[in-house]
Design a protein around this motif. Sequence first.
Motif, PDB file in Angstrom:
ATOM      1  N   TYR A  72       0.888  -1.433  -0.017  1.00 60.01           N
ATOM      2  CA  TYR A  72      -0.009  -0.019  -0.103  1.00 60.01           C
ATOM      3  C   TYR A  72       0.821   1.332   0.036  1.00 60.01           C
ATOM      4  CZ  TYR A  72      -2.944   3.636   1.855  1.00 60.01           C
ATOM      5  OH  TYR A  72      -3.875   4.786   2.175  1.00 60.01           O
ATOM      6  N   GLY A  73       1.870   1.085   0.697  1.00 59.49           N
ATOM      7  CA  GLY A  73       2.809   2.547   0.787  1.00 59.49           C
ATOM      8  C   GLY A  73       3.419   2.804  -0.496  1.00 59.49           C
ATOM      9  N   ALA A  74       3.893   1.802  -1.047  1.00 57.35           N
ATOM     10  CA  ALA A  74       4.425   2.098  -2.602  1.00 57.35           C
ATOM     11  C   ALA A  74       3.614   2.036  -3.682  1.00 57.35           C
ATOM     12  CB  ALA A  74       5.491   0.630  -2.806  1.00 57.35           C
ATOM     13  N   CYS A  75       2.247   1.842  -3.191  1.00 60.46           N
ATOM     14  CA  CYS A  75       1.524   1.806  -4.573  1.00 60.46           C
ATOM     15  C   CYS A  75       0.337   3.096  -4.250  1.00 60.46           C
ATOM     16  CB  CYS A  75       0.650   0.655  -4.654  1.00 60.46           C
ATOM     17  SG  CYS A  75      -0.380   0.302  -6.108  1.00 60.46           S
ATOM     18  N   CYS A  76      -0.814   2.993  -4.032  1.00 60.69           N
ATOM     19  CA  CYS A  76      -1.731   3.863  -3.546  1.00 60.69           C
ATOM     20  C   CYS A  76      -1.380   4.714  -2.262  1.00 60.69           C
ATOM     21  CB  CYS A  76      -3.078   3.291  -3.818  1.00 60.69           C
ATOM     22  SG  CYS A  76      -3.599   2.323  -5.247  1.00 60.69           S
ATOM     23  N   GLY A  77      -1.047   4.380  -1.458  1.00 61.49           N
ATOM     24  CA  GLY A  77      -0.767   5.119  -0.383  1.00 61.49           C
ATOM     25  C   GLY A  77       0.009   6.399  -0.444  1.00 61.49           C
ATOM     26  N   ARG A  78       1.101   6.145  -1.228  1.00 61.42           N
ATOM     27  CA  ARG A  78       1.953   7.355  -1.714  1.00 61.42           C
ATOM     28  C   ARG A  78       1.191   8.456  -2.471  1.00 61.42           C
ATOM     29  NH1 ARG A  78       4.331   6.323  -7.605  1.00 61.42           N
ATOM     30  NH2 ARG A  78       3.163   4.757  -8.144  1.00 61.42           N
ATOM     31  N   PHE A  79       0.214   8.113  -3.149  1.00 60.28           N
ATOM     32  CA  PHE A  79      -0.801   9.323  -3.544  1.00 60.28           C
ATOM     33  C   PHE A  79      -1.712   9.873  -2.554  1.00 60.28           C
ATOM     34  CE2 PHE A  79      -0.313   6.332  -7.467  1.00 60.28           C
ATOM     35  CZ  PHE A  79       0.654   6.867  -8.133  1.00 60.28           C
ATOM     36  N   HIS A  80      -2.074   8.764  -1.790  1.00 58.79           N
ATOM     37  CA  HIS A  80      -2.817   9.595  -0.555  1.00 58.79           C
ATOM     38  C   HIS A  80      -2.297  10.195   0.133  1.00 58.79           C
ATOM     39  CE1 HIS A  80      -5.548   5.420  -1.107  1.00 58.79           C
ATOM     40  NE2 HIS A  80      -5.457   6.198  -2.182  1.00 58.79           N
ATOM     41  N   THR A  81      -0.911   9.992   0.694  1.00 56.07           N
ATOM     42  CA  THR A  81      -0.225  10.832   1.962  1.00 56.07           C
ATOM     43  C   THR A  81       0.826  11.804   1.071  1.00 56.07           C
ATOM     44  OG1 THR A  81       1.184   9.039   2.006  1.00 56.07           O
ATOM     45  CG2 THR A  81      -0.741   8.758   3.176  1.00 56.07           C
TER      46      THR A  81
ATOM     47  N   PRO B 201       2.869  14.179  -1.862  1.00 53.99           N
ATOM     48  CA  PRO B 201       2.631  15.226  -3.184  1.00 53.99           C
ATOM     49  C   PRO B 201       2.521  14.443  -4.616  1.00 53.99           C
ATOM     50  CG  PRO B 201       5.159  15.256  -2.519  1.00 53.99           C
ATOM     51  CD  PRO B 201       4.197  14.023  -1.317  1.00 53.99           C
ATOM     52  N   ALA B 202       2.919  12.994  -4.587  1.00 52.64           N
ATOM     53  CA  ALA B 202       2.860  12.457  -5.765  1.00 52.64           C
ATOM     54  C   ALA B 202       1.597  12.218  -6.240  1.00 52.64           C
ATOM     55  CB  ALA B 202       3.646  11.072  -5.741  1.00 52.64           C
TER      56      ALA B 202
ATOM     57  N   MET C  95      -7.530   5.694 -10.932  1.00 56.40           N
ATOM     58  CA  MET C  95      -8.741   4.860 -10.611  1.00 56.40           C
ATOM     59  C   MET C  95      -8.607   3.907  -9.401  1.00 56.40           C
ATOM     60  SD  MET C  95     -10.770   1.821 -10.901  1.00 56.40           S
ATOM     61  CE  MET C  95      -9.579   1.192 -11.670  1.00 56.40           C
ATOM     62  N   ARG C  96      -7.289   3.161  -9.536  1.00 63.84           N
ATOM     63  CA  ARG C  96      -6.995   2.330  -8.466  1.00 63.84           C
ATOM     64  C   ARG C  96      -6.685   2.889  -7.200  1.00 63.84           C
ATOM     65  NH1 ARG C  96      -5.244  -2.691  -9.960  1.00 63.84           N
ATOM     66  NH2 ARG C  96      -5.229  -3.121 -12.245  1.00 63.84           N
ATOM     67  N   SER C  97      -5.951   4.105  -7.324  1.00 61.47           N
ATOM     68  CA  SER C  97      -6.037   4.630  -5.913  1.00 61.47           C
ATOM     69  C   SER C  97      -7.217   5.118  -5.298  1.00 61.47           C
ATOM     70  CB  SER C  97      -5.123   6.056  -6.191  1.00 61.47           C
ATOM     71  OG  SER C  97      -5.467   7.054  -6.904  1.00 61.47           O
TER      72      SER C  97
ATOM     73  N   SER D 134      -8.955  14.272  -5.601  1.00 61.82           N
ATOM     74  CA  SER D 134      -8.758  13.681  -6.766  1.00 61.82           C
ATOM     75  C   SER D 134      -9.819  13.840  -7.924  1.00 61.82           C
ATOM     76  CB  SER D 134      -8.199  12.154  -6.608  1.00 61.82           C
ATOM     77  OG  SER D 134      -9.267  11.487  -6.070  1.00 61.82           O
ATOM     78  N   TRP D 135     -11.157  14.456  -7.443  1.00 63.22           N
ATOM     79  CA  TRP D 135     -12.126  14.732  -8.254  1.00 63.22           C
ATOM     80  C   TRP D 135     -12.203  16.118  -8.928  1.00 63.22           C
ATOM     81  CZ3 TRP D 135     -16.725  11.853  -5.550  1.00 63.22           C
ATOM     82  CH2 TRP D 135     -17.684  11.676  -6.349  1.00 63.22           C
ATOM     83  N   ASP D 136     -12.804  15.911 -10.143  1.00 64.25           N
ATOM     84  CA  ASP D 136     -12.498  17.098 -11.115  1.00 64.25           C
ATOM     85  C   ASP D 136     -13.487  18.378 -10.166  1.00 64.25           C
ATOM     86  OD1 ASP D 136     -13.318  19.300 -12.832  1.00 64.25           O
ATOM     87  OD2 ASP D 136     -12.962  18.045 -14.466  1.00 64.25           O
TER      88      ASP D 136
END
Length: 144
Positions: A33-42, A44-45, A54-56, A72-74
């Motif tokens: 999770y930390g290397a995948c979607c978690g990096r987007f959640h927490t 600046p990436a 969509m996966r995140s 992440s919503w328009d």
Amino acid sequence: MARRPARPSRPARSSRSAVTADSPCPCGMDATYGACCGRFHTGPATAPTAELLMRSRYSAFAVLDAAYLLRSWDPATRPPTVDLDPATRWTGLEVLDTTEGSPFHTTGTVTFRAHFTQRGEPGVLEEHSRFARHDGAWVYVGHA
């Protein structure tokens, strides 16, 4: 429009209370999770493709991250709030199809099937989601 065939995802199992940076990512990719979607959640990436966004977003539903869903919503289609049901457990994601949505596109679509249980009853959400770039980042626009 170029179409890419469905890419298999490993079955994803998530328990909100058990998801840590070292847990398998709820989105089903072969990463933590930390290397995948978690990096987007927490961090600046931002997701480099519509599919990864969509996966995140799926993972954000799994870990109850309403703030990320709104970010992440328009802005043109974003609701004022997102109410997440803690009784819903997201149990797997299948990406069925994508069109465009690469780092070189400005729009894209992702068709997916998200599996869940709600109060012990299994369910499936299938959606054809639309994505676009806003200020250089991919955002969810809506579904068709």
